[in-house]
Design an enzyme around this catalytic site. Structure first.
Site, PDB file in Angstrom:
ATOM      1  N   GLY A  15       0.812  -1.212   0.000  1.00 44.44           N
ATOM      2  CA  GLY A  15       0.000   0.000   0.000  1.00 44.44           C
ATOM      3  C   GLY A  15       0.849   1.267   0.000  1.00 44.44           C
ATOM      4  O   GLY A  15       0.531   2.249  -0.684  1.00 44.44           O
ATOM      5  N   THR A  16       1.924   1.254   0.759  1.00 42.62           N
ATOM      6  CA  THR A  16       2.757   2.455   0.878  1.00 42.62           C
ATOM      7  C   THR A  16       3.333   2.867  -0.475  1.00 42.62           C
ATOM      8  O   THR A  16       3.260   4.042  -0.863  1.00 42.62           O
ATOM      9  CB  THR A  16       3.906   2.196   1.882  1.00 42.62           C
ATOM     10  OG1 THR A  16       3.327   1.828   3.134  1.00 42.62           O
ATOM     11  CG2 THR A  16       4.776   3.422   2.061  1.00 42.62           C
ATOM     12  N   ASN A  36      -7.738   3.463   9.352  1.00 43.41           N
ATOM     13  CA  ASN A  36      -7.164   2.247   9.942  1.00 43.41           C
ATOM     14  C   ASN A  36      -7.181   2.247  11.460  1.00 43.41           C
ATOM     15  O   ASN A  36      -7.050   1.206  12.081  1.00 43.41           O
ATOM     16  CB  ASN A  36      -5.722   2.054   9.451  1.00 43.41           C
ATOM     17  CG  ASN A  36      -4.892   3.315   9.570  1.00 43.41           C
ATOM     18  OD1 ASN A  36      -5.232   4.342   8.997  1.00 43.41           O
ATOM     19  ND2 ASN A  36      -3.810   3.252  10.316  1.00 43.41           N
ATOM     20  N   GLN A  62      -7.467  -0.419   3.827  1.00 40.83           N
ATOM     21  CA  GLN A  62      -8.250  -1.111   4.861  1.00 40.83           C
ATOM     22  C   GLN A  62      -9.579  -1.669   4.352  1.00 40.83           C
ATOM     23  O   GLN A  62     -10.234  -2.437   5.061  1.00 40.83           O
ATOM     24  CB  GLN A  62      -8.498  -0.190   6.064  1.00 40.83           C
ATOM     25  CG  GLN A  62      -7.240   0.093   6.889  1.00 40.83           C
ATOM     26  CD  GLN A  62      -6.705  -1.131   7.643  1.00 40.83           C
ATOM     27  OE1 GLN A  62      -7.420  -2.103   7.874  1.00 40.83           O
ATOM     28  NE2 GLN A  62      -5.435  -1.083   8.023  1.00 40.83           N
ATOM     29  N   HIS A  73      -1.486  -7.997   2.478  1.00 38.89           N
ATOM     30  CA  HIS A  73      -1.441  -8.599   3.823  1.00 38.89           C
ATOM     31  C   HIS A  73      -2.586  -8.159   4.714  1.00 38.89           C
ATOM     32  O   HIS A  73      -2.728  -8.651   5.829  1.00 38.89           O
ATOM     33  CB  HIS A  73      -0.088  -8.331   4.489  1.00 38.89           C
ATOM     34  CG  HIS A  73       0.181  -6.904   4.875  1.00 38.89           C
ATOM     35  ND1 HIS A  73       0.443  -6.533   6.170  1.00 38.89           N
ATOM     36  CD2 HIS A  73       0.240  -5.775   4.146  1.00 38.89           C
ATOM     37  CE1 HIS A  73       0.669  -5.226   6.215  1.00 38.89           C
ATOM     38  NE2 HIS A  73       0.556  -4.744   4.996  1.00 38.89           N
ATOM     39  N   THR A 122      12.388  -6.584 -11.253  1.00 34.22           N
ATOM     40  CA  THR A 122      11.788  -7.912 -11.449  1.00 34.22           C
ATOM     41  C   THR A 122      10.601  -8.069 -10.508  1.00 34.22           C
ATOM     42  O   THR A 122      10.686  -7.735  -9.330  1.00 34.22           O
ATOM     43  CB  THR A 122      12.849  -9.012 -11.196  1.00 34.22           C
ATOM     44  OG1 THR A 122      13.919  -8.783 -12.112  1.00 34.22           O
ATOM     45  CG2 THR A 122      12.277 -10.396 -11.402  1.00 34.22           C
ATOM     46  N   CYS A 178       1.016   0.308  11.711  1.00 38.47           N
ATOM     47  CA  CYS A 178       2.363   0.231  11.165  1.00 38.47           C
ATOM     48  C   CYS A 178       3.370   0.826  12.120  1.00 38.47           C
ATOM     49  O   CYS A 178       4.549   0.580  11.988  1.00 38.47           O
ATOM     50  CB  CYS A 178       2.407   0.916   9.817  1.00 38.47           C
ATOM     51  SG  CYS A 178       1.246   0.152   8.702  1.00 38.47           S
TER      52      CYS A 178
END
Ligand SMILES: Cc1ncc(COP(=O)(O)O)c(C=O)c1O
Length: 380
Positions: free
Chosen positions: A70-71, A150, A178, A200, A236, A329
């Site tokens: 997300g970041t 969040n 979220q 995640h 990659t 986080c």
């Protein structure tokens, strides 16, 4: 008993996600950019995953870019949205995640934009009249307002904000980390230019994510390098992450209503029992409003208590209960929550965020309430 109530920080992976990823750790190891068969089979799996994500979100594969989470997706949308579209003014709110706030603050410090933050009231609600006035005064703005908070679970009305963005020609990005995998996002009907996901948060792997950018609002790449992701992200590909996030999203969509009903029932029980068992309990933001908040998050504000002051999370941890005090986080960081500060939360009260997933059950709720009751019984 061990209880995991920190699902807004991260979730356990679904076994079916792991199963889908395993062949790409063992057998299918080719570089997707290689033109030989080892490479081609992996390229084909990546494109199948992109197609799956696009179908679930009712959009086209060309508008989905896989990222490290997300970041990175937020940074890409904001930094490159501003740069590509010559944007000089951005609007956000003080309760956004740091992935958005810090990114926009850096853009402002570098002199690229002027940044406006909307006012929030004590329940964390935004003033959309103020948003409209800012849009009127600043043509070609960027709006970055999250779908669900969040920490306090407040939900923003993306349709309403997006309609204002369209009316005033603004670029609209939303941090949907979220809500992805927990709510349906229909990108055909939603008036939005960019949204993001982190795998995640919905039982996929850490370090996986994606960015959606509407095709008529294309942006420049954030990471330069090879031609991966159609020249939008060099490097990659995280193949197993891509396979995993697509599988996790597919599973989430298979029975989203069922997951929502299960988790909402846990949250309802949690709220009712807390009110009955802990005198003086309060809830931060809108999180106790079952119909108008993110159903996975409950932010509880406990009455001042000498025994627990500053120690509540630690005391819960000793009982086997993992929860969080502020932004997921940065749990473990000593700084208080910028979200609770923006709400003028009384610093004498301890706050704890419980966040749920489909893997939780009612016994875990009862165990946690029992322990909270014991912790607060000392002085009550
Ligand atoms: C609202 C929000 N945005 C962004 C992020 C960062 O996502 P990631 O961990 O995938 O980089 C989080 C993680 O807690 C979040 O809750």
């Amino acid at each position: 008993m061990k209880v995991y109530f920190d699902n807004a920080a991260t979730t356990a992976m679904d076994d079916r996600v792991i199963e889908a990823m395993l062949p790409f750790m063992k057998n299918h190891y080719g570089n997707p950019s290689s033109v030989h068969s080892h490479g081609r089979e992996v390229r084909s799996a990546i494109e199948k995953s992109r197609k799956k994500v696009a179908e679930l979100l009712n959009t086209t594969p060309a508008e989905i870019f896989f990222t490290s989470g997300g970041t990175e997706a937020d940074n890409t949308a904001l930094v490159c949205g501003i740069e590509t579209h010559g944007i000089k003014h951005a609007i956000t709110s003080p309760v956004e995640h740091h992935a958005v706030l810090h990114t926009l603050e850096v853009c402002e410090q570098k002199g690229h934009i002027q940044l406006s933050k909307l006012d929030v009231n004590e329940r964390g609600e935004l003033d959309l009249d103020q948003l409209e006035a800012l849009l009127k005064a600043n043509p070609n703005s960027l709006i970055s307002l999250m779908h669900a908070n969040n920490e306090i679970g407040n939900l923003n009305d993306l349709n309403k904000i997006g309609s204002l963005a369209r009316e005033y020609g603004a670029f609209f990005h939303s941090d949907t980390v979220q809500t992805m995998g927990h709510y349906v996002h229909d990108l055909k009907s939603l008036p939005i230019d960019a949204l993001v996901a982190g795998g995640h948060k919905f039982h996929g792997p850490k370090g996986s994510g994606f960015l959606y950018v509407r095709k008529d609002k294309k942006i420049h790449p954030f990471i330069h390098g090879g031609a991966q992701e159609r020249n939008m992200r060099g490097g990659t590909e995280n193949v197993i992450g891509i396979i995993g996030i697509a599988k996790a999203l597919e599973i989430a969509y298979e029975d989203m209503a069922g997951h929502e009903a299960h988790i909402k029932a846990l949250k309802k029980h949690f709220v009712e029992k807390l009110k009955a068992e802990i005198p003086g309990v309060e809830f931060n933001g809108m999180s106790a409003d079952l119909e108008n908040s993110l159903y996975t998050v409950l932010n509880v504000s406990l009455p001042p208590s000498e025994a627990n002051a500053g120690m509540l999370l630690f005391n819960l941890d000793l009982e086997g209960i993992s929860a969080s005090g502020g932004s997921a986080c940065s749990s473990g960081a000593t700084v208080g929550s910028h979200v609770l500060r923006a709400l003028n939360h009384n610093p004498e009260r301890d706050s704890v965020r419980f966040s749920f997933s489909r893997f939780n059950n009612i016994e875990e709720v009862d165990y946690t309430i029992g322990k909270l009751k014991e912790l607060y019984a000392v002085e009550v």
